[in-house]
Scaffold this active site. Structure first.
Site: not given
Ligand code: AMP
Ligand code: ZN
Length: 115
Positions: A30-31, A87, A95-96, A100-102
Site C-alpha cells: 500500500d502506498i 472495504n 476508494e478504489v 482488494h484485501m488489505h
C-alpha cells in the site's frame, strides 16, 4: 478496465512494489501504509466490489485469502497475527473500485469493532 488504478498496477502501466504474483492475483505494498506490513491483494480480474462476488468468481476471491496468508507468512506474522480488511462502498471508505484485501501486520492492531 481502462480507468482502474489497480488494473493498471496489474498491467504494470503504473509502478508498485509487488511482493507476490501468480496467474490469478497480485499483491503489492500500500502506498500509504498504516502498519509495518500493509499489502493489498487483488484478483487479476476486475471485480468492482464484494457485491459482485458470485458463483462465477468466488473461487478466485477465495484465492485472495490464500495469497494473504502467504504474504503474512513470508513477512513472519502468520503466528503473531495479522488483519485482513475488505472495504465495500462509501460507508466502509472504499476508494478504489477493484476488490482488494488489505493485509495488515507487524504491530498490535487494537480492537476493530468499537461499539
Ligand atoms: P480502500 O479505501 O479500501 O479502497 O483502499 C485503497 C487503498 O489503496 C488505500 O489504502 C491507498 O493507500 C491505496 N493506494 C492508492 N493508490 C495506490 C497506489 N498507486 N499504489 C499502492 N496503493 C495505493
Ligand atoms: Zn480493476
Amino acid at each position: 478496465m481502462a480507468d482502474c488504478l489497480f488494473c493498471k498496477i496489474i498491467g504494470k502501466e503504473i509502478p508498485a512494489e509487488i511482493v507476490f504474483e501468480d496467474d490469478r492475483a497480485v499483491a503489492f505494498k500500500d502506498i500509504h501504509p498504516i502498519a509495518p506490513l500493509h499489502v493489498l491483494v487483488v484478483p487479476r480480474e476486475h471485480i468492482p466490489t464484494t457485491n459482485e462476488v458470485d458463483d462465477s468468481n468466488c473461487a478466485l476471491v477465495g484465492h485472495i485469502f490464500e495469497v494473504a496468508a502467504q504474504v503474512a507468512r513470508k513477512a513472519g506474522f502468520a503466528e503473531s497475527g495479522y488483519r485482513c480488511i475488505l472495504n465495500t462502498n462509501r460507508d466502509a471508505g472504499q476508494e478504489v473500485f477493484h476488490v482488494h484485501m488489505h493485509v495488515l501486520g507487524g504491530k498490535r492492531l487494537g480492537p476493530m469493532l468499537s461499539r
